[in-house]
Structure formats: C-alpha cells, structure tokens
Write an enzyme that holds these catalytic residues in place. Structure first.
Site, PDB file in Angstrom:
ATOM      1  N   ASP A  92      -2.659   0.872   7.109  1.00 23.99           N
ATOM      2  CA  ASP A  92      -1.758   0.926   5.982  1.00 23.99           C
ATOM      3  C   ASP A  92      -1.321  -0.413   5.713  1.00 23.99           C
ATOM      4  OD1 ASP A  92      -1.428   4.225   5.279  1.00 23.99           O
ATOM      5  OD2 ASP A  92      -1.226   3.749   7.495  1.00 23.99           O
TER       6      ASP A  92
ATOM      7  N   GLU B   2      -1.259  -1.552  -4.646  1.00 24.14           N
ATOM      8  CA  GLU B   2      -2.626  -0.439  -4.900  1.00 24.14           C
ATOM      9  C   GLU B   2      -2.320   0.597  -5.798  1.00 24.14           C
ATOM     10  OE1 GLU B   2      -5.572  -0.245  -1.539  1.00 24.14           O
ATOM     11  OE2 GLU B   2      -4.900   1.898  -1.427  1.00 24.14           O
TER      12      GLU B   2
ATOM     13  N   ASP C 241       0.807  -1.323  -0.092  1.00 21.93           N
ATOM     14  CA  ASP C 241      -0.062  -0.116  -0.187  1.00 21.93           C
ATOM     15  C   ASP C 241       1.028   1.033   0.002  1.00 21.93           C
ATOM     16  OD1 ASP C 241      -2.424   1.793   0.094  1.00 21.93           O
ATOM     17  OD2 ASP C 241      -1.941   1.717   2.475  1.00 21.93           O
TER      18      ASP C 241
END
Length: 205
Positions: A164, A91, A31
């Site tokens: 996160d 992502e 992420d």
C-alpha cells in the site's frame, strides 16, 4: 570606485544564478484504503527524485467507520504540516463489483482530498492503470513490478513492509512524470498556459 562596481556586479550575478535554479518540489502521494492507507512523499531537485518517507496508516476494523475517516483526515493533515508538500496526488478507487466496499473506499478518498484542499494544495487523481503505465510502461503490471521499477528510479535498496505504501509512492512519482509531460508539451509549441487550457480543458482541475 572600481571595487564597488565589481562587487555590485558580482552580487547581481549571484542573484540571477539563484533565480535560474528551480526550487525543490515536494509531492504527497496517497493510496486510499479503509483499513490501510498508504502514503509516499518525494522531493524533486532538478532531475533527481528522492524519497522522503513511505509508510502506511493502519486502521482497526473494530473502529467505527466514521472514526476511521476522522483518523485518515488527521493523518493527511499531519503529513502536510510535517513535509509541506506543494502538490497532492491520490489513486482513484478501482471500480469493483462490491458496492459497499466501493462506497467505503470513496469516502476514504474523499476525506483525504478534503484535508489536502483545506491546506490549499492542488489535487490530482490517477487511475491504478495510469499509475502502473506511468511507472513501468505496462498498465497491467503487478505491485512487485511497480516496486522494482521504483527501486531503480529512486535508487532504493530496502524491501517494503506494505505494498500500500509502495503504491502511494508510485502515485507521487506518476504525478511528477505527468506534470513534466505537461510542461514539455508547453515548451514545444503552445504559447503559454492560456493556449494549453483551451486545448486541454479536461487536464485542469
């Protein structure tokens, strides 16, 4: 002579059994972030998904932007050396209104991808909505809902320090589900990878 024949047959059977067993697969999920980068590593053995590690790289806002990018690149390199993943999933940046923030986030994502590609890993990007949809069935789920579902899927009891990190874990699990879906489609009528590539050119990166 009969004993030798039996022994030979038994060894061959063991070899065949070992070949039929699928080797474990490790996926690194990221992420990206300019101040906090989440990462999650999972291992797949058959139908069992196990979390190997989940945490974050925290970056000081006082550091120069380029120095932070260097630290992100090095961290991804270190994770690859430590866990030896077979695949890399990340992502994709969320398109917001702040152009400068988007630019910084895109750079953070880019250096992470560069580290993975330098190590020869196949890279796949997923939108935040796609990740949520894959994990919870709802593309608008919040971070807590995603984590609760991950807890059930991976049988996790601990509470996360950073969302996160859980987001990165979700990216890795999402990638596993998507790859399983691709293989399932192949086994249901497509005649191998050649036909799959012809019918799904956008899925090949």
């Amino acid at each position: 002579m009969k004993i030798l024949i039996f022994r030979f047959s038994f060894i061959n059977l063991v070899k065949i059994h070992c070949c039929l067993q699928k080797p474990a697969k490790i996926i690194l999920g990221i992420d990206p972030g300019t101040l906090v980068m989440g990462y999650g590593i999972i291992e797949i053995n058959g139908s069992v998904i196990t979390m190997k590690e989940m945490f974050v790289l925290k970056l000081s806002g006082k550091k120069d932007n380029h120095e932070r990018l260097q630290l992100i690149h090095k961290k991804v390199e270190d994770l690859i050396k430590k866990f030896k993943p077979h695949e890399f999933a990340i992502e994709a940046p969320f398109f917001g209104k702040n152009v400068q923030s988007m630019l910084k986030l895109g750079r953070a994502q880019g250096v992470a991808i560069a580290a993975a590609m330098s190590a020869g890993l196949p890279v796949t990007e997923y939108s935040p909505k796609k990740v949520k949809q894959s994990i919870t069935g709802n593309g608008n789920a919040d971070k807590e809902q995603v984590w609760k579902m991950l807890q059930q899927l991976l049988v996790l009891k601990e509470e996360p320090q950073y969302y996160d990190a859980t987001d990165a874990l979700a990216v890795a699990v999402c990638h596993h589900f998507q790859m399983n879906s691709v293989m399932s489609k192949l086994s249901k009528g497509l005649k191998g990878w050649d036909e799959f590539i012809k019918k799904n050119p956008g899925r090949i990166r």
